[in-house]
Design an enzyme around this catalytic site. Structure first.
Site, PDB file in Angstrom:
ATOM      1  N   LYS A 109      32.556  33.538  40.033  1.00 44.49           N
ATOM      2  CA  LYS A 109      32.856  32.119  39.796  1.00 44.49           C
ATOM      3  C   LYS A 109      31.568  31.297  39.736  1.00 44.49           C
ATOM      4  CE  LYS A 109      37.536  32.223  41.615  1.00 44.49           C
ATOM      5  NZ  LYS A 109      38.394  31.986  42.785  1.00 44.49           N
TER       6      LYS A 109
ATOM      7  N   LYS B 290      39.561  42.071  32.358  1.00 43.49           N
ATOM      8  CA  LYS B 290      40.938  41.835  32.829  1.00 43.49           C
ATOM      9  C   LYS B 290      41.626  40.764  31.979  1.00 43.49           C
ATOM     10  CE  LYS B 290      42.335  39.324  36.568  1.00 43.49           C
ATOM     11  NZ  LYS B 290      42.633  38.890  37.926  1.00 43.49           N
TER      12      LYS B 290
ATOM     13  N   LYS C 234      44.369  34.225  32.530  1.00 39.07           N
ATOM     14  CA  LYS C 234      44.840  32.985  31.912  1.00 39.07           C
ATOM     15  C   LYS C 234      43.693  32.034  31.588  1.00 39.07           C
ATOM     16  CE  LYS C 234      47.047  32.648  36.289  1.00 39.07           C
ATOM     17  NZ  LYS C 234      48.350  32.757  36.885  1.00 39.07           N
TER      18      LYS C 234
HETATM   19  P1  AMP Z   1      45.947  35.131  39.462  1.00 41.47           P
HETATM   20  O1  AMP Z   1      46.499  34.923  38.100  1.00 41.47           O
HETATM   21  O2  AMP Z   1      44.509  35.545  39.401  1.00 41.47           O
HETATM   22  O3  AMP Z   1      46.235  34.011  40.423  1.00 41.47           O
HETATM   23  O4  AMP Z   1      46.696  36.416  40.057  1.00 41.47           O
HETATM   24  C1  AMP Z   1      48.037  36.437  40.519  1.00 41.47           C
HETATM   25  C2  AMP Z   1      48.437  37.865  40.788  1.00 41.47           C
HETATM   26  O5  AMP Z   1      48.481  38.605  39.564  1.00 41.47           O
HETATM   27  C3  AMP Z   1      47.455  38.650  41.686  1.00 41.47           C
HETATM   28  O6  AMP Z   1      48.162  39.578  42.477  1.00 41.47           O
HETATM   29  C4  AMP Z   1      46.568  39.350  40.689  1.00 41.47           C
HETATM   30  O7  AMP Z   1      45.935  40.466  41.211  1.00 41.47           O
HETATM   31  C5  AMP Z   1      47.580  39.698  39.595  1.00 41.47           C
HETATM   32  N1  AMP Z   1      46.918  39.784  38.283  1.00 41.47           N
HETATM   33  C6  AMP Z   1      46.262  38.809  37.630  1.00 41.47           C
HETATM   34  N2  AMP Z   1      45.805  39.240  36.430  1.00 41.47           N
HETATM   35  C7  AMP Z   1      46.172  40.543  36.335  1.00 41.47           C
HETATM   36  C8  AMP Z   1      45.989  41.568  35.335  1.00 41.47           C
HETATM   37  N3  AMP Z   1      45.350  41.334  34.198  1.00 41.47           N
HETATM   38  N4  AMP Z   1      46.510  42.785  35.574  1.00 41.47           N
HETATM   39  C9  AMP Z   1      47.186  43.024  36.714  1.00 41.47           C
HETATM   40  N5  AMP Z   1      47.390  42.126  37.689  1.00 41.47           N
HETATM   41  C10 AMP Z   1      46.892  40.891  37.517  1.00 41.47           C
END
Ligand code: AMP
Ligand code: TRP
Length: 360
Positions: free
Chosen positions: A119, A222, A225
């Site tokens: 970040k 990865k 969003k």
């Molecule tokens: P975030 O969108 O980063 O707040 O993540 C919310 C949840 O989704 C967390 O458990 C992340 O580890 C999971 N997550 C986010 N992006 C991915 C991805 N590309 N593949 C698998 N899990 C994800």
């Protein structure tokens, strides 16, 4: 794990930031797995709006995103009758416990967190580790107005508090959260050791298939969003024509062989998504597509994604019109969460030596 009668259900807790739209990565790597655990566990799902302000957030958007998030959770199968869904800011205890844990956390441990360094790098800061393990940040090259707020640094401590406040046994997270989970376990152990046994040491639960869905345009990254390229990310609310366009432009390679190997990240990612949605193993898919081209895989995948997400999309559009219902889901979730949170917070406050408050 079997559950004999009378045995207490294990507590599962997980949280996600209210960033508006859930990605296919969130769905396959997180939400879908959570909904499979509702029957046999006591489940808490937090929407972490306090974490959301560690990066600039527009107030009206943040508020709307919390509702969008609940509507998508419910639409994705998280039944509010069988789980407690709450906004982190509605429950007293998260920031209170985070403060206590902050005072047990050396700054260096936080500066070494991969996600923090990422970040900081996004803001243009360069990091370097000195010989004695200290992390230095250089402003050189950073955006003129950029600064790293202390919230960003303390983010993992607040996450640890989210978990320990409920004495959660299991925390379903994606691969990217492993390091934060280790810190959480360390902090729990440190507190237990320094005071006395208080916290359950939580285990991370990282699903095997679909644990990491990659970007469609840069498949070594990865799926996220925050990606600026809109073709990189599939959202659970995408309409079939958007899904078609994104899959059509998904990066593959020039070999035209459908196999999952580290040298073929694009094709591997498409196979992972296929497997996670169709239930077929990667091996079965490789066999099925032997001798076929990428066009065939992409066509099938478009169909599978569109069909799998259709019920989610329909349910979401129905729910998002009903604010009163969404508010009632959050109110019930917060009431249950608060009950549990107060018990743990009270215990923590006593152990660290805060005097009990007399009721007047
Ligand atoms: P975030 O969108 O980063 O707040 O993540 C919310 C949840 O989704 C967390 O458990 C992340 O580890 C999971 N997550 C986010 N992006 C991915 C991805 N590309 N593949 C698998 N899990 C994800
Ligand atoms: N840091 C997590 C993420 O980015 C979100 C999160 C905050 C979380 N608090 C948590 C996840 C507690 C699990 C448990 O995905």
């Amino acid at each position: 794990m079997t559950q004999s009668e009378g045995e207490k259900k294990k507590v599962i807790l997980t949280c996600a930031q209210p960033t508006g739209k859930l990605t296919l990565g969130n769905y396959l790597g997180a939400v879908r797995n959570w909904s499979n655990m509702l029957e046999n566990h006591e489940c808490y799902f937090g929407i972490v709006d306090l974490h959301a302000i560690t990066t600039p957030a527009h107030p009206a958007t943040l508020r709307q995103n919390v509702f969008d998030c609940v509507a998508q959770y419910v639409a994705c199968g998280l039944d509010p009758e069988k789980s407690h869904q709450f906004a982190q800011s509605h429950v007293i205890g998260h920031t209170e416990l985070a403060w206590v844990l902050t005072c047990l956390t050396p700054i260096g441990e936080l500066q070494r967190m991969t996600q923090f360094k990422d970040k900081a790098a996004k803001l243009g800061f360069k990091t370097a580790e000195t010989e004695d393990g200290e992390v230095k940040f250089s402003h050189e090259g950073a955006r003129p107005q950029a600064s790293i707020n202390a919230g960003l640094l303390c983010y993992p401590v607040l996450m640890a508090a989210d978990i320990l406040l409920y004495n959660a046994d299991l925390v379903p997270v994606g691969e990217d959260q492993r390091q934060h989970m280790e810190l959480c376990r360390d902090l729990a152990q440190r507190f237990n050791h320094q005071f006395s046994d208080t916290f359950t040491i939580p285990d991370a639960f990282v699903p095997k298939t679909g644990a990491k869905i990659m970007s469609l345009t840069e498949p070594t990254k990865k799926m996220s969003k925050s990606d600026e390229n809109e073709r990189a990310t599939l959202y659970v609310l995408d309409e079939p024509d958007q899904i078609k366009k994104k899959i059509a432009s998904a990066v593959t390679d020039s070999e035209a062989v459908i196999r999952s190997t580290p040298e073929k990240p694009g094709v591997s990612n498409l196979l992972t998504i296929h497997s996670a949605l169709s239930g077929q193993t990667i091996g079965e898919l490789e066999e099925h597509y032997a001798g076929k081209g990428y066009g065939a895989l992409k066509e099938d995948l478009t169909e599978i994604i569109s069909a799998s997400l259709q019920p989610v999309r329909e349910k979401y559009h129905e729910l998002i019109k009903d604010k009163a219902y969404l508010k009632s889901v959050l109110a019930q979730g917060a009431a249950a969460a608060q009950k549990r949170a107060y018990r743990v917070l009270g215990k923590v406050y006593r152990k660290v030596g805060f005097p009990e408050r007399e009721r007047t």
